[in-house]
Design a protein around this motif. Sequence first.
Motif, mmCIF file in Angstrom:
data_model
loop_
_atom_site.group_PDB
_atom_site.id
_atom_site.type_symbol
_atom_site.label_atom_id
_atom_site.label_comp_id
_atom_site.label_asym_id
_atom_site.label_seq_id
_atom_site.Cartn_x
_atom_site.Cartn_y
_atom_site.Cartn_z
ATOM 1 N N GLN A 10 14.820 141.656 -5.609
ATOM 2 C CA GLN A 10 14.534 141.397 -7.022
ATOM 3 C C GLN A 10 13.120 141.826 -7.405
ATOM 4 O O GLN A 10 12.899 142.355 -8.481
ATOM 5 C CB GLN A 10 14.726 139.915 -7.353
ATOM 6 N N LYS A 15 13.674 145.514 -13.654
ATOM 7 C CA LYS A 15 13.952 144.220 -14.281
ATOM 8 C C LYS A 15 14.798 144.398 -15.538
ATOM 9 O O LYS A 15 14.771 145.435 -16.185
ATOM 10 C CB LYS A 15 12.644 143.503 -14.657
ATOM 11 N N GLY A 16 15.555 143.343 -15.876
ATOM 12 C CA GLY A 16 16.331 143.327 -17.112
ATOM 13 C C GLY A 16 17.634 144.086 -17.064
ATOM 14 O O GLY A 16 18.347 144.147 -18.058
ATOM 15 N N HIS A 20 19.939 143.380 -11.828
ATOM 16 C CA HIS A 20 18.903 142.347 -11.718
ATOM 17 C C HIS A 20 19.479 140.984 -12.100
ATOM 18 O O HIS A 20 19.248 139.995 -11.403
ATOM 19 C CB HIS A 20 17.718 142.697 -12.616
ATOM 20 N N ARG A 21 20.234 140.947 -13.180
ATOM 21 C CA ARG A 21 20.820 139.673 -13.612
ATOM 22 C C ARG A 21 21.867 139.182 -12.612
ATOM 23 O O ARG A 21 21.921 137.991 -12.303
ATOM 24 C CB ARG A 21 21.416 139.818 -15.008
ATOM 25 N N GLY A 24 20.171 138.083 -9.526
ATOM 26 C CA GLY A 24 19.432 136.880 -9.897
ATOM 27 C C GLY A 24 20.305 135.645 -9.899
ATOM 28 O O GLY A 24 19.905 134.582 -9.397
ATOM 29 N N ALA A 71 14.315 133.069 -19.224
ATOM 30 C CA ALA A 71 14.817 134.447 -19.330
ATOM 31 C C ALA A 71 15.783 134.556 -20.507
ATOM 32 O O ALA A 71 15.740 135.532 -21.261
ATOM 33 C CB ALA A 71 15.494 134.867 -18.040
ATOM 34 N N VAL A 76 9.852 136.164 -20.843
ATOM 35 C CA VAL A 76 9.894 136.857 -19.563
ATOM 36 C C VAL A 76 8.707 136.515 -18.677
ATOM 37 O O VAL A 76 8.862 136.341 -17.463
ATOM 38 C CB VAL A 76 9.998 138.388 -19.785
ATOM 39 N N HIS A 79 9.422 133.221 -17.117
ATOM 40 C CA HIS A 79 10.504 133.413 -16.145
ATOM 41 C C HIS A 79 9.951 134.023 -14.850
ATOM 42 O O HIS A 79 10.222 133.519 -13.760
ATOM 43 C CB HIS A 79 11.577 134.329 -16.754
ATOM 44 N N ARG A 80 9.160 135.064 -14.981
ATOM 45 C CA ARG A 80 8.596 135.749 -13.818
ATOM 46 C C ARG A 80 7.705 134.807 -13.006
ATOM 47 O O ARG A 80 7.829 134.718 -11.788
ATOM 48 C CB ARG A 80 7.795 136.972 -14.261
#
Length: 112
Positions: A10, A15-16, A20-21, A24, A71, A76, A79-80
């Motif tokens: 990850q 990202k995005g 990734h989702r 995740g 997220a 973001v 979230h990160r």
Amino acid sequence: MAAFVLGLVQFAAPKGTLPHRTIGWIWVGLMAVVAASSFWIHQIRLVGPFSPIHLLSIFTLVMLPLAVWRAHIHRVSDHRRIMIMTFVGALVIAGLFTLMPGRIMHRVIFGA
């Protein structure tokens, strides 16, 4: 180990994106299982059957849905930050403590 490897993926992957989702969600599920399973580990008993690792597990179980929510509402950076903090605290630091001499994982990895 799977959560650790997926966490590294990850960090390195774009990202995005859909991958990734998807990864995740798998990572969040694995982390929730690992955190919840810690409540059946009672090797170190500082307060009744509990130890400091159980505080980390509670923290992880609270932070995971919070990070997912951040997220979802497009915060973001929050979230990160939460995900990195969870990865480092719950996997790296806690993982290093499991490898201390006298612990089961120390014997499993390094022998008797």
